[in-house]
Design a protein around this motif. Structure first.
Motif, PDB file in Angstrom:
ATOM      1  N   UNK A   1       0.839  -0.823  -0.040  1.00  0.00           N
ATOM      2  CA  UNK A   1       0.341  -0.442   0.168  1.00  0.00           C
ATOM      3  C   UNK A   1       0.816   1.136   0.144  1.00  0.00           C
ATOM      4  N   UNK A   2       0.654   1.959  -1.286  1.00  0.00           N
ATOM      5  CA  UNK A   2       1.292   3.191  -0.869  1.00  0.00           C
ATOM      6  C   UNK A   2       0.661   4.345  -0.895  1.00  0.00           C
TER       7      UNK A   2
ATOM      8  N   UNK B   1      -8.200  10.227  -2.029  1.00  0.00           N
ATOM      9  CA  UNK B   1      -8.556  10.656  -0.829  1.00  0.00           C
ATOM     10  C   UNK B   1      -9.374  12.268  -1.557  1.00  0.00           C
ATOM     11  N   UNK B   2     -10.343  12.359  -1.054  1.00  0.00           N
ATOM     12  CA  UNK B   2     -11.186  13.017  -0.997  1.00  0.00           C
ATOM     13  C   UNK B   2     -10.978  15.057  -0.741  1.00  0.00           C
ATOM     14  N   UNK B   3     -10.558  15.156   1.197  1.00  0.00           N
ATOM     15  CA  UNK B   3     -10.495  15.680   1.587  1.00  0.00           C
ATOM     16  C   UNK B   3      -9.127  16.060   1.744  1.00  0.00           C
ATOM     17  N   UNK B   4      -9.037  17.727   1.916  1.00  0.00           N
ATOM     18  CA  UNK B   4      -7.132  18.086   1.485  1.00  0.00           C
ATOM     19  C   UNK B   4      -6.536  16.923   3.504  1.00  0.00           C
ATOM     20  N   UNK B   5      -5.835  16.362   2.826  1.00  0.00           N
ATOM     21  CA  UNK B   5      -4.199  15.969   3.447  1.00  0.00           C
ATOM     22  C   UNK B   5      -3.271  16.409   3.367  1.00  0.00           C
ATOM     23  N   UNK B   6      -2.643  16.998   4.828  1.00  0.00           N
ATOM     24  CA  UNK B   6      -1.255  17.602   4.861  1.00  0.00           C
ATOM     25  C   UNK B   6       0.347  16.924   4.748  1.00  0.00           C
TER      26      UNK B   6
ATOM     27  N   UNK C   1      -4.298   6.920  10.055  1.00  0.00           N
ATOM     28  CA  UNK C   1      -5.148   5.777   9.904  1.00  0.00           C
ATOM     29  C   UNK C   1      -4.864   5.902   8.500  1.00  0.00           C
ATOM     30  N   UNK C   2      -4.027   6.065   7.368  1.00  0.00           N
ATOM     31  CA  UNK C   2      -3.398   5.988   6.645  1.00  0.00           C
ATOM     32  C   UNK C   2      -2.102   5.474   6.374  1.00  0.00           C
ATOM     33  N   UNK C   3      -2.232   4.563   6.555  1.00  0.00           N
ATOM     34  CA  UNK C   3      -0.608   3.745   6.685  1.00  0.00           C
ATOM     35  C   UNK C   3      -0.472   2.921   5.315  1.00  0.00           C
TER      36      UNK C   3
ATOM     37  N   UNK D   1       5.870   8.459  12.536  1.00  0.00           N
ATOM     38  CA  UNK D   1       4.741   7.244  12.674  1.00  0.00           C
ATOM     39  C   UNK D   1       5.040   5.688  12.087  1.00  0.00           C
ATOM     40  N   UNK D   2       6.383   6.183  12.006  1.00  0.00           N
ATOM     41  CA  UNK D   2       7.439   4.179  11.773  1.00  0.00           C
ATOM     42  C   UNK D   2       6.599   4.333  10.003  1.00  0.00           C
ATOM     43  N   UNK D   3       6.644   4.700   9.304  1.00  0.00           N
ATOM     44  CA  UNK D   3       6.413   4.788   7.934  1.00  0.00           C
ATOM     45  C   UNK D   3       7.400   4.704   6.501  1.00  0.00           C
ATOM     46  N   UNK D   4       7.480   3.912   5.483  1.00  0.00           N
ATOM     47  CA  UNK D   4       9.090   4.227   4.658  1.00  0.00           C
ATOM     48  C   UNK D   4       8.684   5.412   4.032  1.00  0.00           C
ATOM     49  N   UNK D   5       9.341   6.513   3.380  1.00  0.00           N
ATOM     50  CA  UNK D   5       8.960   7.392   2.871  1.00  0.00           C
ATOM     51  C   UNK D   5      10.227   7.512   1.409  1.00  0.00           C
TER      52      UNK D   5
END
Length: 260
Positions: A56-57, A111-116, A123-125, A152-156
């Protein structure tokens, strides 16, 4: 070019006409895909996804989704499992996202809402990507994008479709205007406003050349990126920073980080 100039891009300005901004982003999406700009970094991204066991990306600052469909296609071709990508942006280009979702039969969602990008919802892993957008941010904000992934311990993965070389400015000035005039009728989804602001009032070609020039001057070099990650409290992260070579002679700047 070792120096970074923090100049302004037209598409970042609140007063800039929405139809022209969208037209410019559509042009970039078309060119990035047609030229396969990001193909050289797909093996690096796929390796990072394998290391983190992610399929999941979460694509941040997606704009018009430039090149993301091709990234997904290459991942599917080179990998052994299906991948899904969620497109996000502070100002979502929903028309472009719906078009990409239809073309990929739902593998690309949005995602329809703005994401910073500096505060992605918990809740978007997923493995985060930033294509052609990291240079828009000043160093403090750019570092905050990386810090939020670490927190959040996510790769980037951060990818810029140029190598910050002087000859790339000549491509923007001498080649881009003619390319835009040639390709505009073939860009989908079709809009009359794109034709109007390309051929009758050429704000899209002029804006693209200006923003393309400023983008090259604003790009972070590998040295800049190394300093950013050194400032993070991320002892458990592995970082890869460098330039991947594109067939055209340009480069693709990249930064990839993930929990070890």
């Amino acid at each position: 070019m070792k120096i970074r100039w923090q100049l302004f891009e037209l598409e970042d300005q609140a007063w800039f006409p929405h139809a022209v901004r969208q037209g410019m982003m559509d042009v970039l999406r078309f060119l990035i895909t047609a030229l396969g700009i990001y193909k050289p970094v797909v093996p690096l991204l796929r390796e990072a996804l394998e290391k983190t066991k992610q399929t999941q990306l979460v694509d941040l600052c997606s704009g018009a989704g430039g090149g993301i469909k091709q990234i997904w296609q290459e991942l599917e071709k080179q990998g052994s499992q299906p991948y899904r990508i969620t497109l996000t942006d502070k100002y979502p280009n929903l028309e472009a996202y719906r078009f990409l979702a239809e073309q990929t039969k739902g593998a690309l969602t949005f995602e329809t809402q703005p994401i910073d990008a500096t505060a992605v919802p918990a809740d978007m892993p997923g493995f985060r990507t930033v294509f052609s957008a990291f240079h828009h941010f000043q160093p403090q904000t750019a570092t905050a994008i990386l810090a939020d992934a670490v927190r959040q311990n996510q790769g980037i993965g951060v990818f810029e479709g140029a190598g910050k070389r002087w000859h790339e400015l000549l491509l923007v000035w001498l080649v881009f205007p003619w390319l835009i005039l040639l390709i505009t009728p073939f860009i989908r989804p079709f809009t009359w406003s794109r034709l109007f602001f390309t051929y009758l009032v050429p704000l899209i070609p002029l804006g693209t050349v200006w923003d393309g020039t400023v983008s090259l001057l604003r790009l972070y070099t590998p040295a800049h990126l190394h300093r950013m990650v050194a400032s993070l409290d991320a002892p458990n992260y592995t970082w890869h920073i460098g330039r991947a070579r594109h067939w055209s002679g340009t480069g693709v700047l990249y930064l990839i980080g993930y929990p070890s």
